[in-house]
Scaffold this motif. Structure first.
Motif, mmCIF file in Angstrom:
data_model
loop_
_atom_site.group_PDB
_atom_site.id
_atom_site.type_symbol
_atom_site.label_atom_id
_atom_site.label_comp_id
_atom_site.label_asym_id
_atom_site.label_seq_id
_atom_site.Cartn_x
_atom_site.Cartn_y
_atom_site.Cartn_z
ATOM 1 N N SER A 1 19.372 -16.391 17.371
ATOM 2 C CA SER A 1 19.295 -15.791 15.288
ATOM 3 C C SER A 1 19.469 -14.602 15.371
ATOM 4 O O SER A 1 19.509 -14.173 14.485
ATOM 5 C CB SER A 1 18.510 -16.680 14.564
ATOM 6 N N THR A 2 17.714 -14.518 16.629
ATOM 7 C CA THR A 2 17.260 -13.122 16.394
ATOM 8 C C THR A 2 18.655 -11.969 17.726
ATOM 9 O O THR A 2 17.465 -11.139 18.068
ATOM 10 C CB THR A 2 15.952 -12.637 16.313
ATOM 11 N N ARG B 1 10.406 -24.672 19.430
ATOM 12 C CA ARG B 1 10.842 -24.070 18.766
ATOM 13 C C ARG B 1 9.879 -22.843 17.399
ATOM 14 O O ARG B 1 10.444 -22.057 17.296
ATOM 15 C CB ARG B 1 11.718 -24.872 17.759
ATOM 16 N N ALA B 2 8.631 -22.920 17.522
ATOM 17 C CA ALA B 2 8.172 -22.285 16.294
ATOM 18 C C ALA B 2 7.417 -21.091 17.298
ATOM 19 O O ALA B 2 7.193 -19.731 16.467
ATOM 20 C CB ALA B 2 7.418 -22.860 15.820
ATOM 21 N N ASP C 1 18.294 -26.620 22.536
ATOM 22 C CA ASP C 1 19.076 -25.276 21.546
ATOM 23 C C ASP C 1 18.881 -25.358 20.359
ATOM 24 O O ASP C 1 18.564 -23.909 19.481
ATOM 25 C CB ASP C 1 20.539 -25.972 20.755
ATOM 26 N N PHE D 1 17.303 -21.390 19.279
ATOM 27 C CA PHE D 1 17.514 -21.185 18.035
ATOM 28 C C PHE D 1 17.494 -20.357 17.390
ATOM 29 O O PHE D 1 17.999 -18.904 17.027
ATOM 30 C CB PHE D 1 17.904 -22.447 16.851
ATOM 31 N N GLY D 2 16.148 -19.851 17.548
ATOM 32 C CA GLY D 2 15.736 -18.608 17.548
ATOM 33 C C GLY D 2 15.606 -17.168 17.518
ATOM 34 O O GLY D 2 16.064 -16.271 17.200
ATOM 35 N N LEU E 1 11.913 -31.369 10.997
ATOM 36 C CA LEU E 1 12.582 -30.687 10.570
ATOM 37 C C LEU E 1 13.571 -30.154 12.134
ATOM 38 O O LEU E 1 14.093 -29.079 12.020
ATOM 39 C CB LEU E 1 12.462 -29.308 9.643
ATOM 40 N N LEU E 2 13.464 -30.603 13.442
ATOM 41 C CA LEU E 2 14.240 -30.186 13.843
ATOM 42 C C LEU E 2 15.813 -30.916 13.067
ATOM 43 O O LEU E 2 16.393 -31.577 12.533
ATOM 44 C CB LEU E 2 14.490 -31.294 14.884
ATOM 45 N N PHE E 3 16.696 -29.371 13.872
ATOM 46 C CA PHE E 3 18.099 -29.582 13.336
ATOM 47 C C PHE E 3 18.800 -30.762 14.092
ATOM 48 O O PHE E 3 18.655 -31.253 15.444
ATOM 49 C CB PHE E 3 18.509 -28.590 14.188
ATOM 50 N N PRO E 4 19.543 -31.708 13.408
ATOM 51 C CA PRO E 4 19.989 -33.090 13.992
ATOM 52 C C PRO E 4 20.837 -33.169 14.535
ATOM 53 O O PRO E 4 21.665 -33.845 15.591
ATOM 54 C CB PRO E 4 20.028 -33.851 12.874
ATOM 55 N N HIS E 5 21.712 -32.171 14.536
ATOM 56 C CA HIS E 5 23.001 -31.681 15.801
ATOM 57 C C HIS E 5 22.652 -30.955 16.048
ATOM 58 O O HIS E 5 23.902 -30.661 17.322
ATOM 59 C CB HIS E 5 24.412 -30.958 14.323
ATOM 60 N N LEU E 6 21.474 -30.731 16.774
ATOM 61 C CA LEU E 6 21.391 -29.444 18.229
ATOM 62 C C LEU E 6 20.502 -30.583 19.311
ATOM 63 O O LEU E 6 19.639 -30.901 19.157
ATOM 64 C CB LEU E 6 20.641 -28.733 17.655
ATOM 65 N N THR F 1 9.986 -17.232 19.644
ATOM 66 C CA THR F 1 10.230 -16.453 19.025
ATOM 67 C C THR F 1 9.114 -14.726 19.071
ATOM 68 O O THR F 1 9.369 -14.139 18.824
ATOM 69 C CB THR F 1 10.426 -15.907 17.426
#
Lengths: 266, 353
Positions: free
Chosen positions: B107-108, B151-152, B99, B103-104, B90-95, B155
C-alpha cells in the motif's frame, strides 16, 4: 429408515402444505410450457434469423446493462451506505423506484428525458449525434434502468453489514481510501457483489416493458428475446414457445450455477 | 533516534462518557493503559491511530503534530506511520497470512517481490514462516496474533499500539506469546503503548502503567508503584495482587531461596504466583493449625486507605497484606515490628510463565 425417522423431526404440515402450493405456482407454468414444446422442430425454429438476432441482442443488452450497473451502481451503493448527507433516504427511494414502477412507465419516462425532443436527449443529440430511442444503445439503457437497482440494493446491504474495522486496520497500514475500497472492501463483499450481478443480469435478460416503450421492436436492432416472444405469440406459437424455453434454460442455468458458487456464504 | 509520543486525548461520546487521557511515552519505552472494559481504552487506540478524531487536545509524535483540533490539524490514518495490533487482530479474511503482512508495504509503494521477501523474513523471525500461505480462518489464536504483530511491524512504524494483544488466547499460549511479545517490544525502537485489562500483562510488559477508569487516568507509576501503592479501590482489588516469579515442582514454588506450598501440584517449571493481599494474615505469635506457609518477618511500610490498611513486609518475600483498621489496632503493628505471616496453599494462584 426408522432410525432416521426417529432422529429427524417431521416438518409441520401447516408449513409443508402451503410450501407445496407455493411451489406449484412456479412449476405449473413451466410444465405447461414443456408440454406444448414442439421438440422435433426445435432446431429449425431456433435457427431462424429472428431468433438468432434476438438472442444476440439479448445477450448484448443484458451483459451491457450488468457492466454499466457495476461501473455506476457499485459506487452509488457505496455512497449510500457510507456517506451521510441530507436527503439520503429520498435518494435511496429514488434509486430503488424502478423495482416497483411498471417498466412501461419507466420506458415512457426515459423517452421523455432521453428522446429526440427530450430534456437531455435533444442537447445530447446536438452535441454527439447520438440518438438513444429506437437504437441498440436504447435497449441497453432501458435494461440498465430496470436492473441496476438489484445491484445497488444487494451491495448496499452488504456494505452496511460489513465490519468496518477491517477498513480502519487497512488505513493504519498506509492504504489510501481507494486502495482500501479496492483491496479490502470489495473483496470482502465479493459474494454479495456476485449475487447482485447475477440478479441484475437476470432482470436485464428478461426486460420487456421499458425496452418496447423506449427502444421499440425492430428486428436486429432493438428486438430482444422477450420482444420476439411477444410478436411470435400473435403469429407463430411454436416459435414463441421455443424462445421461451431458451430463456428458461439460460436463466435457470445462470441462477443455479451462481447460487451454488456464491450464495452459500450469505 | 526515534521520537516520543506526547498526547492529550479528549473525546466526548454520546451518553455523557468522556475520554480524558494524557500520555507521554519516550522512544524505546512501553507504557500500559490498564483498566476495566468500557474504560475508554480502545477509544484511545482509535484516536492515536487516526480512526477517531479528537474533540480537544493534541497528538504529537516527535516534531509532527498528528491531531490538533484547535489548530485544525488532522493527519489521516494512512499517513501516520502507526502500527496497530488490534483486539481480535482483524486479519483480512480474504488474504493469506503473507499477503496480510505484505499489505502495508504494497500500500505504501513497495514492489511486489520486495514486499513478499520482507514479509517472509519477518514471519520467519516470528517463527511462523511456514504459515505464509495459510488463510486467517485456518490459524489458531496464537498464530493469528503473530501474523497481526508482523503486519503491524513490517512497515517500520514510529509508534506501536497493542490493543489487548493476549486477551483472545488460552492460558498456555498466553504465557508463551507474552515472552515473544516482550522480546519484540524490546526490539522496537519507538514508543509502545499496550492496552490491557489484565494487570499481570501490564506488570510484565510495561515500564510504566497508567490506570484508566471511566475515561480518566486514576494513577500513573512504575509497575511496583501501582502494585505496592494502589490509590483507588479498583487498582487495589485488581492490580494490587502480589506477583512472584519462581519455579514450581511437586506442589511447591521456589522464589529466590524461599519455598511456598501451593495447591496446584501439576505446575512445573517457570511460573508466576499471585497472592491477593487479603489472603495473607498477620499474627503476633506463630499461628497454630492448617496454614503450611508460615514465616516470621518484619513490617516495612504501612499505608492507610480508609477502611483498609496495606502492610508491606520485608525479606524473604516482599509482600503486601491488607487488613482492617480494627485488626491493625488489635495487633498494635508499627514499622519494624516483628510479625508472623501465613498464607493458605489454596490462596496462591499459579500460572505458567
Amino acid at each position: 429408515m426408522t432410525g432416521r425417522a426417529r432422529t429427524k423431526q417431521r416438518p409441520p404440515l401447516l408449513l409443508v402444505v402451503p410450501a407445496f402450493v407455493g411451489l406449484l405456482f412456479f412449476a405449473v407454468p413451466l410444465i405447461g410450457l414443456l408440454a406444448r414444446t414442439p421438440w422435433g422442430d426445435l432446431p429449425e425454429l431456433l435457427s431462424s434469423s429472428v431468433v438468432v438476432d434476438a438472442f444476440r441482442l439479448s445477450l448484448l443488452a443484458s451483459i451491457g446493462a450488468t457492466a454499466l450497473s457495476a461501473v455506476f451502481g457499485v459506487p452509488l451503493a457505496w455512497v449510500l451506505a457510507r456517506v451521510e448527507f441530507p436527503g439520503r433516504s429520498i435518494i435511496r427511494g429514488l434509486v430503488l423506484l424502478p423495482l416497483v414502477l411498471p417498466p412501461v412507465v419507466g420506458g415512457a419516462a426515459l423517452l421523455f428525458a432521453l428522446g429526440r425532443r427530450g430534456a437531455i436527449g435533444e442537447p445530447l443529440n446536438e452535441l454527439t449525434g447520438l440518438v438513444l430511442p429506437f437504437s441498440t444503445w436504447g435497449v441497453v439503457v432501458a435494461a440498465t434502468f430496470v436492473s441496476m437497482p438489484f445491484l445497488i440494493i444487494t451491495v448496499e446491504g452488504a456494505l452496511s453489514s460489513l465490519d468496518g474495522r477491517h477498513e480502519g486496520a487497512a488505513a493504519t497500514l498506509g492504504a489510501t481510501r481507494w486502495t482500501v475500497v479496492r483491496r479490502i472492501t470489495l473483496p470482502m463483499i465479493a459474494p454479495s457483489l456476485a449475487a447482485g450481478l447475477a440478479l441484475t443480469w437476470a432482470r436485464a435478460f428478461g426486460e420487456f416493458g421499458a425496452t418496447i416503450t423506449f427502444a421499440g421492436n425492430l428486428q436486429g436492432r432493438t428486438q430482444t428475446l422477450p420482444l420476439a416472444v411477444f410478436v411470435a405469440l400473435e403469429s407463430d406459437r411454436d416459435t414463441a414457445i421455443a424462445i421461451s424455453l431458451v430463456m428458461v434454460v439460460v436463466s435457470l442455468t445462470v441462477l443455479v450455477l451462481l447460487r451454488n458458487r456464491w450464495w452459500r456464504t450469505t | 533516534m526515534s521520537a516520543g509520543l506526547d498526547a492529550r486525548l479528549s473525546i466526548a461520546r454520546a451518553g455523557g462518557f468522556r475520554l480524558q487521557v494524557d500520555l507521554a511515552i519516550p522512544a524505546g519505552r512501553t507504557v500500559a493503559l490498564l483498566g476495566p472494559n468500557g474504560a475508554g481504552k480502545s477509544t484511545a487506540v482509535a484516536a492515536l491511530a487516526g480512526l477517531v478524531p479528537l474533540h480537544d487536545g493534541h497528538i504529537r509524535l516527535g516534531t509532527k503534530t498528528l491531531d490538533d483540533p484547535e489548530n485544525a490539524r488532522f493527519v489521516a490514518p494512512e499517513k501516520r506511520r502507526i502500527g496497530v495490533v488490534f483486539q481480535d487482530y482483524l486479519l483480512f479474511p480474504h488474504l493469506s497470512a503473507l499477503d496480510n503482512v505484505a499489505f502495508g508495504l504494497r500500500s505504501t509503494g513497495t514492489g511486489r517481490a520486495e514486499a513478499r521477501d520482507r514479509a517472509i523474513a519477518l514471519l520467519s523471525r516470528l517463527e511462523v514462516g511456514d504459515l505464509a500461505e495459510s488463510m486467517p480462518a485456518e490459524l489458531s489464536g496464537g498464530q493469528a496474533q503473530r501474523i497481526a504483530l508482523a503486519r503491524a511491524l513490517v512497515t517500520e512504524p514510529e509508534l506501536l499500539l497493542l490493543d489487548e494483544p493476549l486477551a483472545a488466547l488460552d492460558v498456555t499460549t498466553r504465557a508463551r506469546l507474552r515472552h515473544l511479545l516482550s522480546d519484540h517490544l524490546e526490539a522496537f525502537p519507538g514508543p509502545r503503548l499496550l492496552i490491557t485489562h489484565e494487570p499481570t500483562e501490564a506488570f510484565l510488559l510495561a515500564d510504566e502503567i497508567h490506570v484508566i477508569e471511566e475515561g480518566t487516568i486514576t494513577q500513573t507509576g512504575s509497575p511496583d508503584d501501582i502494585r505496592l501503592r494502589p490509590r483507588t479501590p479498583y487498582i487495589a482489588d485488581l492490580a494490587g495482587s502480589n506477583l512472584l516469579t519462581g519455579r514450581a515442582a511437586g506442589g511447591e514454588v521456589t522464589v529466590g531461596d524461599f519455598t511456598l506450598r501451593v495447591a496446584d501440584t501439576a505446575a512445573d517449571g517457570a511460573v508466576l504466583a499471585t497472592i491477593h493481599p487479603r489472603a495473607i494474615s498477620l499474627h503476633l505469635q506463630r499461628p497454630e493449625g492448617s496454614p503450611r506457609n508460615t514465616w516470621q518477618t518484619s513490617i516495612m511500610r504501612i499505608d492507610h486507605h480508609g477502611d483498609r490498611v496495606r502492610v508491606q513486609v520485608a525479606d524473604p518475600l516482599h509482600l503486601t497484606a491488607e487488613i482492617t483498621p480494627g485488626a491493625m489496632d488489635a495487633l498494635r503493628l508499627v514499622l519494624g515490628s516483628p510479625v508472623w505471616l501465613s498464607v493458605k496453599a489454596t490462596e496462591i494462584g499459579v500460572e505458567a510463565d
